[in-house]
Design a protein around this motif. Structure first.
Motif, PDB file in Angstrom:
ATOM      1  N   ASP A  78     -47.294  78.392  75.614  1.00 35.17           N
ATOM      2  CA  ASP A  78     -47.426  77.679  76.884  1.00 35.17           C
ATOM      3  C   ASP A  78     -46.031  77.301  77.374  1.00 35.17           C
ATOM      4  OD1 ASP A  78     -50.173  77.788  76.513  1.00 35.17           O
ATOM      5  OD2 ASP A  78     -50.331  75.736  75.784  1.00 35.17           O
ATOM      6  N   CYS A  79     -45.700  77.708  78.595  1.00 35.90           N
ATOM      7  CA  CYS A  79     -44.370  77.464  79.148  1.00 35.90           C
ATOM      8  C   CYS A  79     -44.472  76.648  80.429  1.00 35.90           C
ATOM      9  CB  CYS A  79     -43.669  78.785  79.454  1.00 35.90           C
ATOM     10  SG  CYS A  79     -43.512  79.884  78.035  1.00 35.90           S
ATOM     11  N   ASP A 117     -41.197  84.984  84.290  1.00 31.94           N
ATOM     12  CA  ASP A 117     -40.451  86.167  83.844  1.00 31.94           C
ATOM     13  C   ASP A 117     -39.321  85.849  82.858  1.00 31.94           C
ATOM     14  OD1 ASP A 117     -42.078  87.933  85.221  1.00 31.94           O
ATOM     15  OD2 ASP A 117     -40.739  88.081  86.951  1.00 31.94           O
ATOM     16  N   PRO A 118     -38.446  84.870  83.144  1.00 32.16           N
ATOM     17  CA  PRO A 118     -37.386  84.577  82.167  1.00 32.16           C
ATOM     18  C   PRO A 118     -37.930  84.066  80.826  1.00 32.16           C
ATOM     19  CG  PRO A 118     -36.859  83.582  84.293  1.00 32.16           C
ATOM     20  CD  PRO A 118     -38.277  84.102  84.363  1.00 32.16           C
ATOM     21  N   TYR A 125     -49.720  84.782  83.272  1.00 27.47           N
ATOM     22  CA  TYR A 125     -49.802  85.257  81.893  1.00 27.47           C
ATOM     23  C   TYR A 125     -49.029  86.562  81.760  1.00 27.47           C
ATOM     24  CZ  TYR A 125     -53.956  82.279  81.250  1.00 27.47           C
ATOM     25  OH  TYR A 125     -54.834  81.236  81.178  1.00 27.47           O
ATOM     26  N   GLN A 126     -48.338  86.732  80.621  1.00 29.20           N
ATOM     27  CA  GLN A 126     -47.757  88.019  80.251  1.00 29.20           C
ATOM     28  C   GLN A 126     -48.094  88.254  78.785  1.00 29.20           C
ATOM     29  OE1 GLN A 126     -43.780  88.996  81.500  1.00 29.20           O
ATOM     30  NE2 GLN A 126     -43.964  87.813  83.380  1.00 29.20           N
ATOM     31  N   LYS A 161     -47.911  80.406  81.892  1.00 29.73           N
ATOM     32  CA  LYS A 161     -47.306  79.378  82.741  1.00 29.73           C
ATOM     33  C   LYS A 161     -48.280  78.213  82.832  1.00 29.73           C
ATOM     34  CE  LYS A 161     -45.488  78.766  87.384  1.00 29.73           C
ATOM     35  NZ  LYS A 161     -45.245  79.445  88.678  1.00 29.73           N
ATOM     36  N   VAL A 162     -47.805  76.989  82.493  1.00 31.24           N
ATOM     37  CA  VAL A 162     -48.675  75.809  82.466  1.00 31.24           C
ATOM     38  C   VAL A 162     -48.018  74.631  83.166  1.00 31.24           C
ATOM     39  CG1 VAL A 162     -49.815  76.497  80.308  1.00 31.24           C
ATOM     40  CG2 VAL A 162     -47.779  75.040  80.226  1.00 31.24           C
TER      41      VAL A 162
END
Length: 128
Positions: free
Chosen positions: A13-14, A20-21, A46-47, A62-63
């Motif tokens: 979780d970012c 992307d980075p 999400y990736q 992404k959170v």
């Protein structure tokens, strides 16, 4: 009725404005390639990595909450698995789309998700 479950993988979780980075960092750090740069229902959230050990599902997400790592447990019966984990002391936090967000007695958040490929990866545990 019996159901099966197993560890599905890890979600990174970012809390970031741009995924992307973050995905590029974790790709290099883990030595994994980004297999699907648009893996979620909402573009840019999400990736997913490919070529993971033991076919674990590993992705960055992404959170809005603080960054952390959580794990997913997959099951052929999401509700039965959530109930089993509740009996062990976990709490249901929220049902989102197709999965349960839960909290362990230790305070760790995790998700119970639908098992998509029972024939691949580790043999699932069978529960009464």
């Amino acid at each position: 009725m019996a159901h099966r479950s197993r560890l599905a993988g890890f979600i990174i979780d970012c809390q970031t404005g741009e995924l992307d980075p973050a995905a590029a960092f974790w790709s290099e750090a883990l030595g994994l390639q980004i297999e699907d740069a648009d893996a979620g229902d909402v573009p840019g959230t999400y990736q997913m990595f490919g070529g993971t050990p033991g076919e674990l599902h590993i992705e960055v997400q992404k959170v809005e909450h603080p960054s952390r790592v959580h794990l997913d447990i997959e099951s052929d019966d999401v509700d039965a698995e959530a109930a089993r984990l509740e009996a062990l002391g976990a709490k249901k936090i929220q049902f989102i789309k197709r999965w349960w967000v839960m909290e362990a007695p230790t305070g760790h958040r995790f998700c119970v998700v639908k098992m998509h490929h029972p024939e691949r990866g580790a043999v699932p545990n069978e529960w009464p």
